[in-house]
Write an enzyme that holds these catalytic residues in place. Structure first.
Site, PDB file in Angstrom:
ATOM      1  N   TYR A   1      -0.677  -0.431  10.733  1.00  0.00           N
ATOM      2  CA  TYR A   1      -1.204  -0.939   9.514  1.00  0.00           C
ATOM      3  C   TYR A   1      -0.350  -0.249   8.674  1.00  0.00           C
ATOM      4  O   TYR A   1       0.328  -1.265   8.070  1.00  0.00           O
ATOM      5  CB  TYR A   1      -2.079  -0.159   9.131  1.00  0.00           C
ATOM      6  CG  TYR A   1      -2.719  -0.673   7.553  1.00  0.00           C
ATOM      7  CD1 TYR A   1      -2.650  -2.055   7.035  1.00  0.00           C
ATOM      8  CD2 TYR A   1      -2.831  -0.152   6.362  1.00  0.00           C
ATOM      9  CE1 TYR A   1      -2.648  -2.162   5.638  1.00  0.00           C
ATOM     10  CE2 TYR A   1      -3.080  -0.128   5.294  1.00  0.00           C
ATOM     11  CZ  TYR A   1      -3.163  -1.618   5.115  1.00  0.00           C
ATOM     12  OH  TYR A   1      -3.385  -1.917   3.654  1.00  0.00           O
TER      13      TYR A   1
ATOM     14  N   LYS B   1       2.615  -3.186   6.840  1.00  0.00           N
ATOM     15  CA  LYS B   1       3.029  -3.227   5.211  1.00  0.00           C
ATOM     16  C   LYS B   1       4.326  -3.359   4.994  1.00  0.00           C
ATOM     17  O   LYS B   1       5.041  -4.090   4.147  1.00  0.00           O
ATOM     18  CB  LYS B   1       2.719  -2.499   4.349  1.00  0.00           C
ATOM     19  CG  LYS B   1       1.087  -2.584   4.638  1.00  0.00           C
ATOM     20  CD  LYS B   1       0.688  -3.632   3.829  1.00  0.00           C
ATOM     21  CE  LYS B   1      -0.916  -4.438   3.144  1.00  0.00           C
ATOM     22  NZ  LYS B   1      -1.745  -5.527   2.418  1.00  0.00           N
TER      23      LYS B   1
ATOM     24  N   SER C   1       1.276  -0.935   0.235  1.00  0.00           N
ATOM     25  CA  SER C   1      -0.728   0.067   0.472  1.00  0.00           C
ATOM     26  C   SER C   1       1.029   1.240  -0.098  1.00  0.00           C
ATOM     27  O   SER C   1       2.001   1.094   0.944  1.00  0.00           O
ATOM     28  CB  SER C   1      -1.000   0.085   1.440  1.00  0.00           C
ATOM     29  OG  SER C   1      -1.547   1.037   1.163  1.00  0.00           O
TER      30      SER C   1
END
Length: 335
Positions: free
Chosen positions: A148, A152, A124
């Site tokens: 988050y 990643k 992402s």
């Protein structure tokens, strides 16, 4: 050619399964259905093949993944399975670290163990945090601003290090803001857990399920004060994963690619575009910024175009029209 797709019943995963099937690949879906609807499997089988293999299970379960590898001769893995909400990751970071890291570790270990030589990872643009310059290239320093985003980036590093020490090649796809739905209207974004993604919220207002759209901040240093994002059609993203599987990396063990349109749209501009597509007003309410939100981000996709032969083909109007078609159909079914 058989590809294991973890999280293949989810939003981007299901569209990628459809694109892989259209490209002539056999696909096996592994999904725990923690944030995907089982009803999507039937629609996906209508778009692909009635005997599409869909296995309910956890991508971090080594025994389950090894059993799948015993039953199928995989030459590649596409890994989507992850928790993916920035606000939720602040509220429960350990859940994000546990799920996102363990699933990646499990699949990477088994890829090496079984000689699976291509691993495509769903990453992402959140790994960039607040970018130092725009547009954002793959050389932009990564500085995630949420748990988050950190998971990643950690997964990216796990895969790059694994690829450097094995026969596995890793392709890491940093995509920006997926929107839209399959042109058939059969599959689209329909998570089980309540998310805070912008376009689904805008559509819910257009459908009357929400009274107004909350805009998180209007005091950014942008052309209208609201945040700027690079929205990309989910079908374009799906086709990017097919290109990543087919790409010739040469001697490179791993490679990172941005997937976006290369254009930024403000929240207010997206609201106006949605009103034009739906013919319905979108009342808005300005509220405070959320932790982890940034002012502007859009992609430099020249590397993907040069090395993958991929570029986004669908504009914002088509993204919103396809998303609206799916959202409207879901609303009619639920009435």
């Amino acid at each position: 050619m058989t590809t294991l797709v973890s999280g293949g019943a989810g939003y981007v995963g299901s569209h990628t399964v459809a694109a892989l099937h259209a490209a002539g690949r056999d696909v096996v879906v592994l999904d725990d259905f923690s944030n995907a609807r089982r009803g999507a499997v039937g629609e996906l089988r209508l778009l692909t093949t009635p005997d599409l293999a869909v296995v309910e299970g956890d991508a971090a379960d080594r025994a389950a993944v090894r059993e799948l590898c015993d039953e199928h001769d995989f030459d590649s893995i596409v890994h989507f399975a992850a928790h993916k909400s920035v606000p939720e990751s602040f509220a429960d970071p350990l859940r994000y670290y546990r799920n996102n890291l363990l699933s990646t570790l499990c699949l990477a270990e088994i890829a090496v163990e079984r000689g699976i030589d291509r691993f495509v990872f769903s990453s992402s643009a959140v790994v960039y945090g607040t970018p130092e310059q725009l547009p954002v290239s793959e050389e932009t320093p990564a500085a995630p601003q949420s748990p988050y985003g950190t998971t990643k980036l950690m997964c990216e590093r796990i895969l790059a290090d694994t690829a450097a020490s094995s026969a596995m090649q890793a392709v890491i796809l940093r995509y920006f803001n997926p929107v839209g739905a399959h042109p058939s209207g059969r599959i689209g974004e329909q998570p089980i857990t309540a998310g805070q993604n912008l376009v689904p919220a805008v559509m819910r207002v257009a459908l009357g399920a929400l009274s107004r759209l909350q805009i998180f901040g209007n005091d950014y240093d942008t052309r209208d004060g609201t945040a700027v994002r690079d929205f990309v059609h989910v079908t374009d993203l799906a086709e990017g994963h097919v290109a990543a599987l087919d790409a010739d990396l040469g001697t490179r063990r791993s490679r990172v690619f941005n997937l976006g349109t290369g254009a930024g749209t403000t929240v207010r501009e997206l609201v106006a575009a949605t009103e034009a597509v739906t013919g319905r007003p979108i009342p808005c309410e300005i509220v405070g910024r959320r932790p982890g939100d940034i002012a502007e981000s859009w992609a430099d996709c020249s590397r993907a175009e040069a090395e993958l032969g991929w570029s986004a083909q669908r504009d914002l109007g088509q993204m919103l029209a396809d998303h609206w078609r799916f959202a409207s159909a879901c609303a009619e079914i639920s009435v």
